[in-house]
Scaffold this motif. Structure first.
Motif, PDB file in Angstrom:
ATOM      1  N   SER A  61      -2.797   3.542  -3.320  1.00 44.66           N
ATOM      2  CA  SER A  61      -3.392   4.880  -3.465  1.00 44.66           C
ATOM      3  C   SER A  61      -2.351   5.987  -3.582  1.00 44.66           C
ATOM      4  CB  SER A  61      -4.309   5.163  -2.275  1.00 44.66           C
ATOM      5  OG  SER A  61      -3.569   5.113  -1.065  1.00 44.66           O
ATOM      6  N   GLY A  81       0.783  -1.227   0.000  1.00 50.42           N
ATOM      7  CA  GLY A  81       0.000   0.000   0.000  1.00 50.42           C
ATOM      8  C   GLY A  81       0.811   1.270   0.000  1.00 50.42           C
ATOM      9  N   ASN A 124      -4.901  -0.938  -5.533  1.00 51.45           N
ATOM     10  CA  ASN A 124      -4.912  -0.750  -4.079  1.00 51.45           C
ATOM     11  C   ASN A 124      -3.854   0.241  -3.606  1.00 51.45           C
ATOM     12  OD1 ASN A 124      -6.946  -2.724  -3.635  1.00 51.45           O
ATOM     13  ND2 ASN A 124      -5.417  -4.347  -3.900  1.00 51.45           N
ATOM     14  N   SER A 162      -4.234  -5.489  -9.174  1.00 49.24           N
ATOM     15  CA  SER A 162      -3.771  -5.425  -7.795  1.00 49.24           C
ATOM     16  C   SER A 162      -3.274  -4.032  -7.432  1.00 49.24           C
ATOM     17  CB  SER A 162      -2.665  -6.464  -7.593  1.00 49.24           C
ATOM     18  OG  SER A 162      -2.084  -6.368  -6.326  1.00 49.24           O
TER      19      SER A 162
END
Length: 387
Positions: free
Chosen positions: A338, A308, A336, A333
């Motif tokens: 951000s 992340g 995710n 994927s």
């Protein structure tokens, strides 16, 4: 007996005289230092109107006799050579002359500073070699000599004697020869920066015994060989940058469990082969991943988006692949992530249709590079999203 008492009294008086006044060596050493440089007024306070302990950048001990324990003149516009008289400040613990315009050699007399702990000569124009007798400064904790024009080999004596050293930064010089195997003796090291030099040979396997390593930077040298398995013992490592060398071999499958605290993995511009290990997706602190310009093949790990904190992924100029049926899962994927700013996939063997999930990539994305692949299909949705 009276004569003995008299002699004893004389010696006692001399001892008191020697310890009750500022030592004779410190002021002349400072004046000799000043005489060698132009300072543009930054050393204007260095005159007889006040004691030298009140001069700009001079810190003295509290105990009598007052001795100079620190000289901090970073960024004060000093130009000229560094006077060898600096070696007479024998109580000096910190010498901070960074971000000036000193030139010429680093005086060998610095080896007389046995109490020195912090040496900051970075961002100047020092030339010549590192004096081997700097190794006599056995209490040294940090040695920062980066951003100069120093050359020659890194003295093996540094690793043999400076056993308290925690930080050594020699980046952006012209050092040649190998990384000294003696650095493995420095069991307290947590930062080694040797980037932007002309070092040759391989990474000494003995360095793997240093359990405290957090920063290891070798970017842009002439190093080769395989990465020694011992370095994967660095469980505290946060930055690992071996980019722009000639290293070969593959990345071990379990690298994700070896470097749990890693924030930057830089291995671009080498000759690495094999696949990108799926365990990279277990490096939960990873911010930057740069594997550009190698010979990695196969699929990109499908769970890369577990990271992340990722901001930059550069996998360009490899032999990575994807097709309509497999290999694009990592794009889905990465939705995710951000904080993702840059994703570079150009010059690979990606094929088939770009997955529609690419429109779910971070709204903070600044760069998406897909050129020189074999991608087909319509991608107007991508431009609409990025616009």
């Amino acid at each position: 007996a009276m004569r003995a008492i008299a002699i004893s009294f004389v010696w006692s008086f001399l001892a008191i005289l020697m310890t009750s006044t500022p030592t004779a060596s410190d002021k002349p050493a400072l004046l000799a230092f000043k005489a060698q440089v132009s300072h543009g007024g930054s050393l204007a306070s260095w005159n007889s109107s006040v004691g030298f302990c009140s001069w700009q950048g001079v810190v003295c001990s509290q105990r009598r006799p007052m001795r100079v324990v620190a000289l901090t003149l970073d960024g004060t516009g000093l130009v000229g050579p560094l006077s060898p008289a600096i070696g007479n400040l024998t109580f000096l613990r910190m010498l901070n002359l960074r971000s000036n315009s000193f030139h010429g050699v680093i005086p060998a007399s610095l080896g007389r500073l046995r109490r020195l702990r912090w040496l900051y000569l970075d961002t100047n124009s020092f030339s010549g070699t590192i004096p081997a007798n700097l190794s006599a400064c056995v209490r040294m904790i940090e040695m920062r000599l980066d951003n100069n024009t120093l050359g020659g080999p890194i003295p093996a004596e540094l690793g043999e004697k400076l056993t308290s050293l925690e930080v050594i930064t020699l980046r952006n010089n012209s050092f040649t020869g190998p990384i000294p195997t003696s650095l493995a003796n420095l069991s307290h090291l947590h930062a080694v920066s040797l980037a932007d030099n002309q070092l040759v040979g391989s990474i000494p396997p003995g360095l793997g015994s240093i359990q405290s390593m957090r920063y290891f930077g070798l970017f842009n040298n002439l190093l080769n060989g395989m990465l020694p398995p011992s370095i994967y013992n660095w469980s505290l490592l946060e930055t690992f940058d071996v980019g722009q060398n000639m290293f070969s071999g593959s990345i071990p499958d379990d690298i994700g469990s070896k470097f749990p605290k890693l924030r930057y993995l830089g291995a671009g511009g080498n000759h690495f082969t094999g696949t990108i290990p799926s365990s990279i997706s277990n490096m939960s602190s990873l911010v930057r991943l740069s594997l550009v310009q190698n010979n990695f093949s196969g699929y990109v790990p499908p769970m890369l988006g577990k990271l992340g904190t990722l901001q930059e992924v550069n996998l360009a100029v490899n032999k990575l692949e994807a097709n309509d049926n497999k290999g694009w899962e990592f794009i889905t994927s990465l939705a995710n992530c951000s904080q993702l700013l840059r994703l570079s996939l150009n010059f690979n063997s990606f094929g088939g249709q770009l997955p529609g999930t690419i429109v779910n990539l971070s709204t903070t994305l600044q760069t998406l590079s897909l050129s020189s692949n074999m991608i087909s299909g319509i991608i107007w949705l991508v431009w609409k999203h990025l616009g």
